[in-house]
Design a protein around this motif. Structure first.
Motif, PDB file in Angstrom:
ATOM      1  N   ARG A  20      37.719 -24.161 -12.681  1.00 45.37           N
ATOM      2  CA  ARG A  20      36.514 -25.157 -13.290  1.00 45.37           C
ATOM      3  C   ARG A  20      35.743 -25.624 -12.385  1.00 45.37           C
ATOM      4  NH1 ARG A  20      40.602 -24.574 -16.726  1.00 45.37           N
ATOM      5  NH2 ARG A  20      41.563 -26.395 -15.733  1.00 45.37           N
ATOM      6  N   PHE A  21      36.120 -25.885 -11.486  1.00 43.46           N
ATOM      7  CA  PHE A  21      35.798 -26.939 -10.196  1.00 43.46           C
ATOM      8  C   PHE A  21      34.251 -26.728 -10.029  1.00 43.46           C
ATOM      9  CE2 PHE A  21      35.350 -27.532  -5.710  1.00 43.46           C
ATOM     10  CZ  PHE A  21      35.001 -29.387  -5.696  1.00 43.46           C
ATOM     11  N   PHE A  22      34.348 -25.551  -9.775  1.00 37.42           N
ATOM     12  CA  PHE A  22      33.697 -24.734  -9.430  1.00 37.42           C
ATOM     13  C   PHE A  22      32.472 -24.394 -10.642  1.00 37.42           C
ATOM     14  CE2 PHE A  22      31.191 -20.764  -9.504  1.00 37.42           C
ATOM     15  CZ  PHE A  22      30.611 -20.524  -9.054  1.00 37.42           C
ATOM     16  N   ALA A  23      32.913 -24.587 -11.459  1.00 35.05           N
ATOM     17  CA  ALA A  23      31.846 -23.840 -13.139  1.00 35.05           C
ATOM     18  C   ALA A  23      31.000 -25.605 -13.765  1.00 35.05           C
ATOM     19  CB  ALA A  23      32.777 -23.456 -13.613  1.00 35.05           C
ATOM     20  N   ASP A  24      32.227 -25.488 -13.030  1.00 34.48           N
ATOM     21  CA  ASP A  24      31.554 -27.236 -13.870  1.00 34.48           C
ATOM     22  C   ASP A  24      30.400 -27.999 -13.106  1.00 34.48           C
ATOM     23  OD1 ASP A  24      33.510 -26.976 -15.660  1.00 34.48           O
ATOM     24  OD2 ASP A  24      35.070 -28.718 -15.474  1.00 34.48           O
ATOM     25  N   ASP A  25      29.978 -27.620 -11.878  1.00 35.29           N
ATOM     26  CA  ASP A  25      28.335 -28.416 -11.548  1.00 35.29           C
ATOM     27  C   ASP A  25      27.555 -27.145 -10.793  1.00 35.29           C
ATOM     28  OD1 ASP A  25      27.228 -29.026  -9.722  1.00 35.29           O
ATOM     29  OD2 ASP A  25      28.946 -29.735  -7.652  1.00 35.29           O
ATOM     30  N   PRO A  26      26.379 -26.949 -12.015  1.00 36.27           N
ATOM     31  CA  PRO A  26      25.584 -25.850 -11.816  1.00 36.27           C
ATOM     32  C   PRO A  26      24.845 -26.545 -10.576  1.00 36.27           C
ATOM     33  CG  PRO A  26      25.732 -27.160 -14.169  1.00 36.27           C
ATOM     34  CD  PRO A  26      26.203 -28.261 -12.775  1.00 36.27           C
ATOM     35  N   GLU A  27      24.375 -26.823 -10.374  1.00 37.91           N
ATOM     36  CA  GLU A  27      24.447 -26.963  -8.831  1.00 37.91           C
ATOM     37  C   GLU A  27      24.228 -26.243  -7.996  1.00 37.91           C
ATOM     38  OE1 GLU A  27      20.965 -28.131  -9.113  1.00 37.91           O
ATOM     39  OE2 GLU A  27      21.075 -27.702 -10.570  1.00 37.91           O
ATOM     40  N   ARG A  28      26.140 -26.135  -7.661  1.00 38.63           N
ATOM     41  CA  ARG A  28      26.362 -25.685  -6.505  1.00 38.63           C
ATOM     42  C   ARG A  28      26.795 -24.148  -7.657  1.00 38.63           C
ATOM     43  NH1 ARG A  28      32.245 -27.845  -7.777  1.00 38.63           N
ATOM     44  NH2 ARG A  28      31.634 -29.180  -6.223  1.00 38.63           N
ATOM     45  N   VAL A  29      26.881 -24.302  -8.475  1.00 39.31           N
ATOM     46  CA  VAL A  29      26.722 -22.571  -9.700  1.00 39.31           C
ATOM     47  C   VAL A  29      25.443 -21.752  -8.469  1.00 39.31           C
ATOM     48  CG1 VAL A  29      26.287 -21.264 -11.091  1.00 39.31           C
ATOM     49  CG2 VAL A  29      28.663 -22.930 -10.999  1.00 39.31           C
ATOM     50  N   ALA A  30      24.245 -22.481  -9.025  1.00 40.00           N
ATOM     51  CA  ALA A  30      22.763 -21.917  -8.432  1.00 40.00           C
ATOM     52  C   ALA A  30      22.852 -21.613  -6.721  1.00 40.00           C
ATOM     53  CB  ALA A  30      22.090 -23.754  -9.014  1.00 40.00           C
ATOM     54  N   SER A  31      23.920 -22.391  -5.151  1.00 41.88           N
ATOM     55  CA  SER A  31      23.129 -23.071  -5.078  1.00 41.88           C
ATOM     56  C   SER A  31      23.918 -21.477  -3.941  1.00 41.88           C
ATOM     57  CB  SER A  31      24.189 -24.179  -4.601  1.00 41.88           C
ATOM     58  OG  SER A  31      23.941 -24.352  -2.523  1.00 41.88           O
ATOM     59  N   ILE A  32      25.461 -21.699  -4.568  1.00 45.65           N
ATOM     60  CA  ILE A  32      26.441 -20.799  -3.259  1.00 45.65           C
ATOM     61  C   ILE A  32      25.447 -18.956  -4.421  1.00 45.65           C
ATOM     62  CG2 ILE A  32      28.481 -19.432  -3.783  1.00 45.65           C
ATOM     63  CD1 ILE A  32      30.031 -22.274  -3.901  1.00 45.65           C
ATOM     64  N   THR A  33      25.260 -18.724  -5.680  1.00 49.92           N
ATOM     65  CA  THR A  33      25.114 -17.504  -5.948  1.00 49.92           C
ATOM     66  C   THR A  33      23.081 -17.082  -5.914  1.00 49.92           C
ATOM     67  OG1 THR A  33      25.301 -18.347  -8.389  1.00 49.92           O
ATOM     68  CG2 THR A  33      27.177 -18.020  -7.332  1.00 49.92           C
ATOM     69  N   SER A  34      22.428 -17.997  -6.057  1.00 45.39           N
ATOM     70  CA  SER A  34      20.994 -17.351  -5.917  1.00 45.39           C
ATOM     71  C   SER A  34      20.832 -15.922  -4.563  1.00 45.39           C
ATOM     72  CB  SER A  34      20.337 -18.969  -6.572  1.00 45.39           C
ATOM     73  OG  SER A  34      20.557 -19.085  -7.081  1.00 45.39           O
ATOM     74  N   ARG A  35      19.945 -15.302  -5.505  1.00 45.07           N
ATOM     75  CA  ARG A  35      19.450 -14.482  -4.581  1.00 45.07           C
ATOM     76  C   ARG A  35      18.198 -14.486  -4.680  1.00 45.07           C
ATOM     77  NH1 ARG A  35      23.413 -15.984  -2.976  1.00 45.07           N
ATOM     78  NH2 ARG A  35      25.517 -14.986  -2.025  1.00 45.07           N
ATOM     79  N   THR A  36      16.660 -14.364  -3.743  1.00 47.43           N
ATOM     80  CA  THR A  36      15.963 -14.365  -4.058  1.00 47.43           C
ATOM     81  C   THR A  36      15.168 -12.588  -4.725  1.00 47.43           C
ATOM     82  OG1 THR A  36      15.665 -13.281  -1.482  1.00 47.43           O
ATOM     83  CG2 THR A  36      15.414 -16.404  -1.723  1.00 47.43           C
ATOM     84  N   TRP A  37      16.085 -11.631  -3.827  1.00 44.54           N
ATOM     85  CA  TRP A  37      16.259 -10.677  -4.472  1.00 44.54           C
ATOM     86  C   TRP A  37      16.167 -10.039  -5.999  1.00 44.54           C
ATOM     87  CZ3 TRP A  37      20.582  -7.933  -5.988  1.00 44.54           C
ATOM     88  CH2 TRP A  37      21.043  -8.339  -4.983  1.00 44.54           C
ATOM     89  N   ALA A  38      17.467 -11.022  -6.488  1.00 43.95           N
ATOM     90  CA  ALA A  38      17.861 -10.535  -7.718  1.00 43.95           C
ATOM     91  C   ALA A  38      17.249 -11.272  -9.021  1.00 43.95           C
ATOM     92  CB  ALA A  38      19.444 -11.009  -7.770  1.00 43.95           C
ATOM     93  N   THR A  39      16.025 -11.006  -8.770  1.00 47.42           N
ATOM     94  CA  THR A  39      14.930 -11.395 -10.098  1.00 47.42           C
ATOM     95  C   THR A  39      15.592 -10.983 -11.396  1.00 47.42           C
ATOM     96  OG1 THR A  39      13.340  -9.490  -9.247  1.00 47.42           O
ATOM     97  CG2 THR A  39      13.409 -12.086  -8.234  1.00 47.42           C
ATOM     98  N   VAL A  40      15.271 -12.010 -12.314  1.00 52.01           N
ATOM     99  CA  VAL A  40      14.893 -11.593 -14.089  1.00 52.01           C
ATOM    100  C   VAL A  40      14.310 -10.538 -14.498  1.00 52.01           C
ATOM    101  CG1 VAL A  40      15.217 -12.434 -16.089  1.00 52.01           C
ATOM    102  CG2 VAL A  40      16.727 -13.621 -13.911  1.00 52.01           C
ATOM    103  N   ILE A  41      14.319  -9.555 -15.267  1.00 53.61           N
ATOM    104  CA  ILE A  41      13.121  -8.365 -15.777  1.00 53.61           C
ATOM    105  C   ILE A  41      13.007  -9.416 -16.480  1.00 53.61           C
ATOM    106  CG2 ILE A  41      13.068  -6.126 -16.234  1.00 53.61           C
ATOM    107  CD1 ILE A  41      14.043  -6.854 -13.818  1.00 53.61           C
ATOM    108  N   PRO A  42      10.774  -9.111 -16.629  1.00 57.72           N
ATOM    109  CA  PRO A  42      10.192  -9.711 -18.022  1.00 57.72           C
ATOM    110  C   PRO A  42      10.428  -9.750 -18.891  1.00 57.72           C
ATOM    111  CG  PRO A  42       9.145  -9.499 -15.839  1.00 57.72           C
ATOM    112  CD  PRO A  42      10.362  -8.615 -15.211  1.00 57.72           C
TER     113      PRO A  42
END
Length: 355
Positions: free
Chosen positions: A333-355
């Motif tokens: 919950r400490f991790f998940a309750d901070d959306p910016e932390r979630v994005a900062s740790i897990t975002s990857r430029t190569w993992a793009t959403v398919i249109p």
């Protein structure tokens, strides 16, 4: 003492020199500009020099510099410093040596120390450096002592790069017909064992001391099944007593409930046996996308575990299984309750959403 030297440059007036002094960040150069402005206003050289903290001869020298170079001539020249003992070519070879790492059979070590590099530089180039000087050269070249990431000896780096490069096409090819016209969410999933026989971490302590911390020596544990969607900053997690096909099916059901209504999830997972079992129950709004073998570094949930162990779960004594579950839930919950932390740790430029 030489005779007076006239200010030959008239491109700047006394007013211009004062304005330049007001903008100048170098205090010494600003005082020289003010002294020249006073001279241009008609003040005698001796008074102008003394009012700006210098003698008449020094002012005369700065007039020479000003006549020749303008305002730039009123700044102190930077001394070049001592000539480096290692040439540019030798420094480049040192960089290659660091990148390649030592040969244990040849060099007798598995990682470079400054003293090892000192000896190697002496052997290769005949250049004698103190090990502290080796450290300074390494810092100049952009090297720091960093913790290494584990890499499986059977990892295929070319396959990993191909997976990243072709990620969008890989996901598109695996989507079922029912998902073709739906928004696609990219999720990542993994699990971690948490419990007794816990981990330690770095702490602040005085140089030269060996700080101590509690570490449990018992054998109860639980598993956090965690999943993240970096784009939506969404998460889904369960804390379960075992890691098996039934537990994975439960987690997939939880992820399916967290997918946005009307969307379809491409869930990136590793090749663990219970991830590919025939009786695994996969919700209709999820498509499993498997990572290349031995490629945990492509799964950002691995970084979540590292973050939680370093900040919430290390140096912890768990009194019971229920205590493990409670603290694991609190950590997630400490991790998940901070959306910016979630994005900062897990975002990857190569993992793009398919249109």
């Amino acid at each position: 003492m030489g005779g007076a030297v006239r200010i030959l440059r008239l491109d700047l007036t006394a007013k211009d020199l004062r304005a330049a002094a007001g903008r100048e960040k170098d205090g010494s150069a600003a005082r020289r500009m003010l002294a020249l402005a006073m001279v241009l206003d008609g003040m005698d050289r001796k008074s102008a020099a003394e009012s700006c903290g210098m003698d008449r001869q020094t002012l005369r020298d700065w007039v020479h510099r000003y006549n020749a170079e303008g305002l730039d001539g009123l700044h102190d020249l930077k001394t070049p410093g001592p000539t480096p003992k290692l040439t540019a070519e030798q420094q480049a070879e040192l960089a290659k040596l660091v990148e390649a790492g030592p040969d244990p059979a040849r060099h007798g070590v598995v990682r470079w120390r400054r003293v090892d590099l000192r000896d190697e530089l002496q052997r290769r180039f005949g250049v004698a450096l103190h090990e502290r000087s080796v450290g300074k050269v390494l810092a100049k070249l952009g090297y720091r002592r960093l913790s290494v990431r584990p890499r499986h000896p059977q990892a295929d780096e070319e396959a990993q790069e191909a997976f990243k490069k072709n990620f969008a096409a890989t996901v598109a090819a695996q989507l079922p017909d029912r998902a073709k016209d739906k928004p696609i969410e990219i999720w990542f999933q993994d699990e971690a064992r948490i419990g007794q026989q816990g981990t330690l971490t770095r702490v602040w302590a005085k140089r030269g001391t060996r700080p101590r911390a509690p570490r449990d020596q018992r054998y109860e544990w639980a598993y956090i099944f965690g999943a993240v969607c970096p784009q939506r900053r969404a998460t889904a997690a369960l804390v379960l007593p075992a890691a098996d096909t039934d537990a994975m099916s439960m987690h997939l059901a939880e992820i399916g409930r967290r997918v946005a209504p009307g969307a379809h999830a491409a869930l990136v997972i590793d090749g663990a046996g219970y991830h590919v079992a025939a009786r695994l129950s996969v919700p209709s709004n999820i498509t499993l996308v498997r990572l290349p073998p031995y490629a945990p570094e492509l799964n950002p949930v691995e970084n979540v575990w590292e973050y939680l162990r370093g900040n919430k779960l290390a140096i912890t004594v768990f009194e019971s299984y229920d205590d493990i579950v409670d603290k694991s839930c609190a950590a997630w919950r400490f991790f998940a309750d901070d959306p910016e932390r979630v994005a900062s740790i897990t975002s990857r430029t190569w993992a793009t959403v398919i249109p």
